[in-house]
Design a protein around this motif. Structure first.
Motif, PDB file in Angstrom:
ATOM      1  N   GLU A 110     106.945 -27.043   5.696  1.00 32.53           N
ATOM      2  CA  GLU A 110     107.865 -26.822   6.805  1.00 32.53           C
ATOM      3  C   GLU A 110     108.581 -28.106   7.230  1.00 32.53           C
ATOM      4  N   TYR A 111     107.909 -29.251   7.074  1.00 34.71           N
ATOM      5  CA  TYR A 111     108.530 -30.527   7.472  1.00 34.71           C
ATOM      6  C   TYR A 111     108.536 -31.540   6.329  1.00 34.71           C
ATOM      7  N   GLN A 112     108.579 -31.024   5.100  1.00 35.59           N
ATOM      8  CA  GLN A 112     108.602 -31.885   3.912  1.00 35.59           C
ATOM      9  C   GLN A 112     109.799 -32.827   3.915  1.00 35.59           C
ATOM     10  N   PHE A 113     110.949 -32.307   4.347  1.00 31.30           N
ATOM     11  CA  PHE A 113     112.168 -33.128   4.385  1.00 31.30           C
ATOM     12  C   PHE A 113     111.949 -34.374   5.235  1.00 31.30           C
ATOM     13  N   TYR A 114     111.310 -34.195   6.376  1.00 25.36           N
ATOM     14  CA  TYR A 114     111.061 -35.298   7.303  1.00 25.36           C
ATOM     15  C   TYR A 114     110.162 -36.350   6.665  1.00 25.36           C
ATOM     16  N   LEU A 115     109.069 -35.916   6.021  1.00 27.20           N
ATOM     17  CA  LEU A 115     108.145 -36.865   5.396  1.00 27.20           C
ATOM     18  C   LEU A 115     108.810 -37.597   4.229  1.00 27.20           C
ATOM     19  N   GLU A 116     109.561 -36.870   3.432  1.00 22.02           N
ATOM     20  CA  GLU A 116     110.246 -37.497   2.289  1.00 22.02           C
ATOM     21  C   GLU A 116     111.252 -38.539   2.776  1.00 22.02           C
ATOM     22  N   GLU A 117     111.920 -38.210   3.861  1.00 22.28           N
ATOM     23  CA  GLU A 117     112.901 -39.119   4.447  1.00 22.28           C
ATOM     24  C   GLU A 117     112.225 -40.415   4.903  1.00 22.28           C
ATOM     25  N   ARG A 118     111.091 -40.309   5.586  1.00 15.06           N
ATOM     26  CA  ARG A 118     110.392 -41.495   6.085  1.00 15.06           C
ATOM     27  C   ARG A 118     109.804 -42.306   4.922  1.00 15.06           C
ATOM     28  N   LYS A 119     109.289 -41.612   3.931  1.00 11.10           N
ATOM     29  CA  LYS A 119     108.694 -42.301   2.767  1.00 11.10           C
ATOM     30  C   LYS A 119     109.763 -43.102   2.014  1.00 11.10           C
ATOM     31  N   GLN A 120     110.938 -42.492   1.888  1.00  9.53           N
ATOM     32  CA  GLN A 120     112.032 -43.155   1.181  1.00  9.53           C
ATOM     33  C   GLN A 120     112.495 -44.410   1.921  1.00  9.53           C
ATOM     34  N   GLN A 127     112.846 -23.817  18.806  1.00  6.54           N
ATOM     35  CA  GLN A 127     111.678 -24.073  19.650  1.00  6.54           C
ATOM     36  C   GLN A 127     110.335 -23.804  18.953  1.00  6.54           C
ATOM     37  N   ASN A 128     110.321 -22.958  17.939  1.00  8.22           N
ATOM     38  CA  ASN A 128     109.071 -22.661  17.229  1.00  8.22           C
ATOM     39  C   ASN A 128     108.930 -23.432  15.925  1.00  8.22           C
ATOM     40  N   GLU A 129     109.875 -24.329  15.681  1.00 11.09           N
ATOM     41  CA  GLU A 129     109.804 -25.162  14.479  1.00 11.09           C
ATOM     42  C   GLU A 129     108.884 -26.349  14.733  1.00 11.09           C
ATOM     43  N   PRO A 130     108.315 -26.942  13.667  1.00 12.13           N
ATOM     44  CA  PRO A 130     107.472 -28.131  13.852  1.00 12.13           C
ATOM     45  C   PRO A 130     108.243 -29.257  14.542  1.00 12.13           C
ATOM     46  N   ALA A 131     107.534 -30.055  15.329  1.00 12.05           N
ATOM     47  CA  ALA A 131     108.182 -31.141  16.083  1.00 12.05           C
ATOM     48  C   ALA A 131     108.936 -32.094  15.168  1.00 12.05           C
ATOM     49  N   PHE A 132     108.405 -32.338  13.982  1.00 10.33           N
ATOM     50  CA  PHE A 132     109.090 -33.247  13.053  1.00 10.33           C
ATOM     51  C   PHE A 132     110.481 -32.730  12.706  1.00 10.33           C
ATOM     52  N   THR A 133     110.626 -31.422  12.564  1.00  8.87           N
ATOM     53  CA  THR A 133     111.932 -30.868  12.183  1.00  8.87           C
ATOM     54  C   THR A 133     112.834 -30.655  13.388  1.00  8.87           C
ATOM     55  N   GLN A 134     112.287 -30.823  14.589  1.00  6.78           N
ATOM     56  CA  GLN A 134     113.133 -30.761  15.784  1.00  6.78           C
ATOM     57  C   GLN A 134     113.858 -32.079  16.028  1.00  6.78           C
ATOM     58  N   GLU A 135     113.539 -33.102  15.261  1.00  6.05           N
ATOM     59  CA  GLU A 135     114.210 -34.397  15.394  1.00  6.05           C
ATOM     60  C   GLU A 135     115.520 -34.348  14.614  1.00  6.05           C
ATOM     61  N   ILE A 136     116.561 -33.879  15.278  1.00  2.77           N
ATOM     62  CA  ILE A 136     117.856 -33.726  14.617  1.00  2.77           C
ATOM     63  C   ILE A 136     118.763 -34.907  14.970  1.00  2.77           C
ATOM     64  N   SER A 137     119.745 -35.147  14.130  1.00  4.69           N
ATOM     65  CA  SER A 137     120.669 -36.251  14.367  1.00  4.69           C
ATOM     66  C   SER A 137     121.749 -35.840  15.356  1.00  4.69           C
ATOM     67  N   THR A 138     122.359 -36.831  15.995  1.00  2.71           N
ATOM     68  CA  THR A 138     123.440 -36.567  16.945  1.00  2.71           C
ATOM     69  C   THR A 138     124.596 -35.845  16.256  1.00  2.71           C
ATOM     70  N   SER A 139     124.797 -36.135  14.983  1.00  2.25           N
ATOM     71  CA  SER A 139     125.929 -35.549  14.254  1.00  2.25           C
ATOM     72  C   SER A 139     125.842 -34.023  14.170  1.00  2.25           C
ATOM     73  N   VAL A 140     124.627 -33.464  14.181  1.00  2.50           N
ATOM     74  CA  VAL A 140     124.516 -31.999  14.205  1.00  2.50           C
ATOM     75  C   VAL A 140     124.102 -31.490  15.583  1.00  2.50           C
TER      76      VAL A 140
END
Length: 594
Positions: free
Chosen positions: A129-139, A394-407
């Motif tokens: 559910e929050y793989q994108f967030y972890l991959e982003e931080r790892k990169q 609101q029901n998404e994991p907190a990591f995926t609620q961290e959206i950028s200002t651009s969106v």
């Protein structure tokens, strides 16, 4: 019995008693205690099975800390002179700094995982559910300094980097502009004075107030220059230590967008700048002015005498939202009837508007000052757009609620368009239509002209700052050259101290904080065009785009949900058209007046 819509929000349903709330104090105490536990636990973790549970705890902590910060902003907004709330905000700032340090430890942990451990971690359903967030931080880890140095920078930032931003806010808060109003001398805040300078119907008042603002800014310019130099210098020093040559690197990463995409967007904006000059020239003619001053550019050349009551505003927004989807319309009803909105016009409130999200309570709160203008109606729609985005996520994991200002600006701009376009279409007379058209134009030009110019100003500022601090005069000259480049000879008085009063230049959390608003505005225009094209088929697709806005880059969102390649100029040129079309309508309707 008919439901009553209050102009005041209900904060007690969140934390009874406000700053004295036992529940609020328990939240703060719990956050302090839990952080110590998380900091100790992360030192012992190294297996993917253990990590899944730990990540869940971290996300619960982040949600609680975010809610605390948002609630305190709400308390501050309704009484800016309460020192006790300011103290609580300081505690919240420390908690946020601790979270950043914890995330650095988390990044180190991810970096230590072997390939097999990493793959094992990603196999967990919760983690997907929050793989994108972890991959982003790892990169990003590969671009950072050793963990100990990153944590040291974060710790030193509290009383250094962040301290300068706090000092800026204090200086701005203390700035007072003497203004003559209704025959009486009155001390106004800089925000109040700027609004008075822009929106008074008497040009002599606008001119006099604007020149007073310039005089006061000139006296304070050296102090503000020192603060801006320190903030920019700190950021450049950190970039240098990390080996980053490109000052845009962090901003692009934070906004999950390619620099090439942004440069394409800016190029499309510059190619369409002539239409802006056409509008400003006609505006001057309509206002019987040979040239505009900077204090005339946002002043409406047409105003409607019609005042909107708050209940009428609610009805307008709810009706237009329902026309898009019943889900959006029902959500707006809930916000109005359940006390989510603070709109009363009274003294002591903060200037401006915002939407605050309470992830634990799964509710939002909206703040503005409603004066009965249609712009206020549009502002309510804008902030409700943010609130709807929160609701969808609101029901998404907190990591995926961290959206950028651009969106983050996508849903708000979309909601604006729903309300404003309907008003233009159904305007009862030409004067009202011109007033609404100009509102749409001025809102558009803010993002299509002013913000891109400030983005260019910041880029030049950083390049110059690499060679040493800039004087107040150098900053003012750079700002004046930028505004002259925008307006050409259409405007003959410029505000060369504009760099002092744009808080985004002094924000420390985000670099180049202006340009994401343009990205979000134009991206939303592209979504809105597709919504009009697809009709009833689109709302579900729209919700999915919002739901996944923390899982994809801007380019990926456009490709998946709009079937568009936004690296190409075609998308951005199309997104500029609503403002251009509004200007053409304005020019056509005013042709007979000059």
């Amino acid at each position: 019995m008919e439901k009553v819509i209050s102009e005041n929000w209900n904060l007690d349903s969140l934390y009874p008693g406000g700053k004295e709330s036992n529940r609020l104090n328990a939240l703060i105490s719990g956050l302090k205690q839990d952080m110590a536990g998380l900091q100790g636990k992360i030192q012992t973790l190294d297996q993917s099975n253990n990590l899944v549970g730990f990540f869940q705890e971290v996300q619960e902590y982040i949600s609680a800390a975010f809610e605390l910060d948002e609630f305190l902003v709400c308390l501050y907004a309704v009484n800016v002179d309460d020192p006790e709330v300011t103290k609580l905000i300081d505690e919240s700032e420390k908690i946020k700094a601790d979270i950043e340090s914890l995330k650095i430890d988390m990044d180190e942990l991810l970096a230590r995982l072997s390939d097999s451990e990493w793959e094992g971690l990603l196999q967990h359903d919760e983690v997907k559910e929050y793989q994108f967030y972890l991959e982003e931080r790892k990169q990003k880890m590969g671009d950072k300094l050793p963990i100990a140095m990153e944590k040291l920078i974060n710790e030193l930032s509290i009383n250094g980097f962040y301290g300068w931003e706090d000092y800026y806010e204090q200086m701005m808060g203390a700035l007072r502009i003497p203004v003559e109003k209704d025959g009486q001398k009155e001390e106004m805040s800089i925000g109040q004075a700027q609004s008075y300078a822009m929106f008074s119907s008497d040009r002599s008042v606008r001119q006099k107030t604007a020149r007073t603002i310039i005089e006061i800014c000139e006296k304070q310019a050296d102090s503000f220059a020192t603060v801006l130099n320190r903030i920019n210098g700190f950021r450049l020093d950190v970039y240098k230590q990390r080996g980053w040559d490109n000052v845009l690197k962090e901003a692009m990463e934070q906004n999950r967008i390619k620099e090439q995409t942004v440069q394409t967007m800016v190029s499309a904006i510059k190619e369409n700048r002539n239409i802006v000059h056409s509008f400003l020239i006609r505006k001057a003619q309509v206002m019987n002015l040979e040239k505009l001053g900077w204090y005339d550019t946002d002043t409406p050349s047409f105003t409607s005498d019609n005042k909107v009551s708050y209940s009428e505003a609610a009805d307008i927004v709810i009706t237009q939202f329902h026309k898009f989807s019943d889900k959006l319309g029902s959500f707006a009803e809930k916000a109005f009837y359940e006390g989510w909105i603070e709109a009363e016009d009274r003294k002591g409130k903060m200037h401006g508007g915002f939407c605050a999200f309470m992830p634990l309570k799964k509710e939002s709160r909206i703040f503005l000052t409603f004066t009965g203008s249609y712009q206020d109606v549009v502002t309510i729609a804008h902030e409700l757009g943010h609130a709807y985005h929160n609701y969808i996520m609101q029901n998404e994991p907190a990591f995926t609620q961290e959206i950028s200002t651009s969106v983050a600006e996508t849903a708000s701009t979309f909601a604006e368009n729903l309300v404003l376009d309907a008003a233009i279409e159904h305007a009862s007379n030409e004067e009202d239509k011109l007033s609404l058209l100009e509102m749409k134009i001025l809102n558009g030009l803010k993002y299509q002209v002013t913000v891109p110019a400030m983005f260019e100003f910041e880029q030049k500022l950083y390049e110059k700052r690499k060679h040493g601090p800039l004087t107040a005069d150098e900053l003012s000259d750079l700002m004046e050259s930028m505004t002259k480049d925008i307006y050409g000879d259409v405007v003959d008085e410029h505000n060369k101290y504009f760099w002092m009063t744009i808080p985004h230049f002094y924000h420390t959390d985000l670099a180049f904080y202006n340009i994401p608003y343009t990205i979000g505005y134009l991206f939303s225009n592209g979504i809105y065009a597709l919504a009009k094209e697809q009709g009833d088929q689109f709302p579900e697709q729209y919700d999915e785009l919002l739901r996944n806005s923390g899982r994809m880059t801007v380019e990926q969102l456009a490709e998946r949900y709009l079937n568009k390649d936004i690296v190409e100029k075609e998308f951005w040129e199309a997104s500029l058209q609503p403002t251009i079309e509004a200007i053409n309508d304005y020019l056509e309707l005013t042709e007979k007046m000059v």
